[in-house]
Design an enzyme around this catalytic site. Sequence first.
Site, PDB file in Angstrom:
ATOM      1  N   GLY A  12      -7.236   0.702   9.813  1.00  0.00           N
ATOM      2  CA  GLY A  12      -7.911   1.254   8.642  1.00  0.00           C
ATOM      3  C   GLY A  12      -6.983   1.763   7.546  1.00  0.00           C
ATOM      4  N   SER A  13      -5.801   1.129   7.397  1.00  0.00           N
ATOM      5  CA  SER A  13      -4.905   1.635   6.347  1.00  0.00           C
ATOM      6  C   SER A  13      -5.460   1.354   4.946  1.00  0.00           C
ATOM      7  CB  SER A  13      -3.492   1.065   6.507  1.00  0.00           C
ATOM      8  OG  SER A  13      -3.497  -0.325   6.313  1.00  0.00           O
ATOM      9  N   ASN A  14      -6.177   0.254   4.794  1.00  0.00           N
ATOM     10  CA  ASN A  14      -6.802  -0.003   3.486  1.00  0.00           C
ATOM     11  C   ASN A  14      -7.958   0.969   3.243  1.00  0.00           C
ATOM     12  OD1 ASN A  14      -4.998  -2.076   3.197  1.00  0.00           O
ATOM     13  ND2 ASN A  14      -6.487  -3.720   3.484  1.00  0.00           N
ATOM     14  N   ARG A  64     -24.418 -12.691  18.647  1.00  0.00           N
ATOM     15  CA  ARG A  64     -23.948 -12.260  17.325  1.00  0.00           C
ATOM     16  C   ARG A  64     -25.110 -11.767  16.463  1.00  0.00           C
ATOM     17  NH1 ARG A  64     -21.436 -14.816  12.536  1.00  0.00           N
ATOM     18  NH2 ARG A  64     -22.442 -16.784  12.974  1.00  0.00           N
ATOM     19  N   MET A  89     -12.935  -7.768  11.946  1.00  0.00           N
ATOM     20  CA  MET A  89     -12.513  -9.074  12.453  1.00  0.00           C
ATOM     21  C   MET A  89     -13.660  -9.816  13.139  1.00  0.00           C
ATOM     22  SD  MET A  89      -9.558  -9.061  11.191  1.00  0.00           S
ATOM     23  CE  MET A  89      -8.723 -10.486  11.880  1.00  0.00           C
ATOM     24  N   ARG A  90     -14.810  -9.816  12.507  1.00  0.00           N
ATOM     25  CA  ARG A  90     -15.991 -10.536  13.013  1.00  0.00           C
ATOM     26  C   ARG A  90     -16.691 -11.191  11.835  1.00  0.00           C
ATOM     27  NH1 ARG A  90     -16.123 -10.674  18.461  1.00  0.00           N
ATOM     28  NH2 ARG A  90     -15.419  -8.696  19.275  1.00  0.00           N
ATOM     29  N   LEU A  91     -17.252 -12.367  12.092  1.00  0.00           N
ATOM     30  CA  LEU A  91     -18.086 -12.998  11.078  1.00  0.00           C
ATOM     31  C   LEU A  91     -19.465 -12.361  11.130  1.00  0.00           C
ATOM     32  CD1 LEU A  91     -17.329 -16.806  11.394  1.00  0.00           C
ATOM     33  CD2 LEU A  91     -16.593 -15.223   9.599  1.00  0.00           C
ATOM     34  N   ASN A 106     -14.895  -8.464   0.914  1.00  0.00           N
ATOM     35  CA  ASN A 106     -13.982  -8.578   2.049  1.00  0.00           C
ATOM     36  C   ASN A 106     -12.541  -8.676   1.555  1.00  0.00           C
ATOM     37  OD1 ASN A 106     -13.099  -9.127   4.750  1.00  0.00           O
ATOM     38  ND2 ASN A 106     -13.064 -11.312   4.294  1.00  0.00           N
ATOM     39  N   HIS A 108      -8.720  -9.932   2.298  1.00  0.00           N
ATOM     40  CA  HIS A 108      -8.116 -10.981   3.136  1.00  0.00           C
ATOM     41  C   HIS A 108      -6.615 -11.071   2.839  1.00  0.00           C
ATOM     42  CE1 HIS A 108      -7.979 -14.468   5.686  1.00  0.00           C
ATOM     43  NE2 HIS A 108      -7.213 -15.046   4.779  1.00  0.00           N
ATOM     44  N   SER A 135      -6.193 -11.165  -1.233  1.00  0.00           N
ATOM     45  CA  SER A 135      -7.408 -11.512  -1.977  1.00  0.00           C
ATOM     46  C   SER A 135      -8.528 -10.548  -1.646  1.00  0.00           C
ATOM     47  CB  SER A 135      -7.892 -12.927  -1.613  1.00  0.00           C
ATOM     48  OG  SER A 135      -6.885 -13.888  -1.834  1.00  0.00           O
ATOM     49  N   ASP A 140     -19.801 -14.633   1.386  1.00  0.00           N
ATOM     50  CA  ASP A 140     -20.961 -15.523   1.518  1.00  0.00           C
ATOM     51  C   ASP A 140     -20.940 -16.064   2.946  1.00  0.00           C
ATOM     52  OD1 ASP A 140     -19.080 -17.532   1.579  1.00  0.00           O
ATOM     53  OD2 ASP A 140     -19.597 -18.359  -0.390  1.00  0.00           O
ATOM     54  N   ASP A 144     -14.336 -16.917   4.496  1.00  0.00           N
ATOM     55  CA  ASP A 144     -13.408 -16.564   3.413  1.00  0.00           C
ATOM     56  C   ASP A 144     -13.511 -17.529   2.239  1.00  0.00           C
ATOM     57  OD1 ASP A 144     -12.455 -14.362   4.889  1.00  0.00           O
ATOM     58  OD2 ASP A 144     -11.075 -15.643   5.996  1.00  0.00           O
TER      59      ASP A 144
END
Length: 197
Positions: A12-14, A64, A89-91, A106, A108, A135, A140, A144
């Site tokens: 969680g640094s961002n 999922r 780290m999951r779609l 998101n 990336h 990025s 969507d 990515d």
Amino acid sequence: MLSLVVLISGGGSNLRALLEASEDAEFPARVVAIGADRDADGLALGEEFGVPTFTVPYSSHADREAWGDELLAQIQQWQPDLVVLSGLMRLLPPRVVAALSPNLVNTHPAYLPEFPGAHGVRDALAAGAGQTGASLIVVDNGVDEGPIIAQERVPVLAGDTETTLHERIKTVERRLLVQAVLDIANGHVNLKELSHT
Ligand code: GAR
């Protein structure tokens, strides 16, 4: 004031960069909740910054879609203006994307469309790229593939490991993320328009 739910899987640094930015009374956004798909280290930031957290463990759901439905229910309790995937780290299942879109972004660690997927940093190194990047996109249903909100090049240096390169990328990601949230809050970036271009 733009309210944010931030979803993480790791350190969680961002997310920390966003939390620190929102300590400035003039910053027009606040993190109202932090969510994770596992017992992520970054959840500790909730206590540090006084922000509620929730965890929806992927492993305790049948599939999922079931996981996504529970995650969506948790997110919606906070009625956020924007959901930030900051190292999740999951779609997300399509119905979660549909429910939150276009207010779903998101980060990336590559210069999309180069090196999409779960190993953007490793893939850039393996390809011998001289530069990669960071990025921020609108999510969507592709991997990515959504519209780009902001991106910047980052050099790959001789002797870089996945860790050193990822750290260099993350310093850029943090700046892009904080600036983009500011631009969205101020109306300088319109996610709805971006998603239709
Ligand atoms: C960031 O580099 C983010 O872009 C990446 O995970 C890292 C999270 O770091 N996300 C992805 O690779 C998604 N495919 P953090 O937990 O220290 O903020």
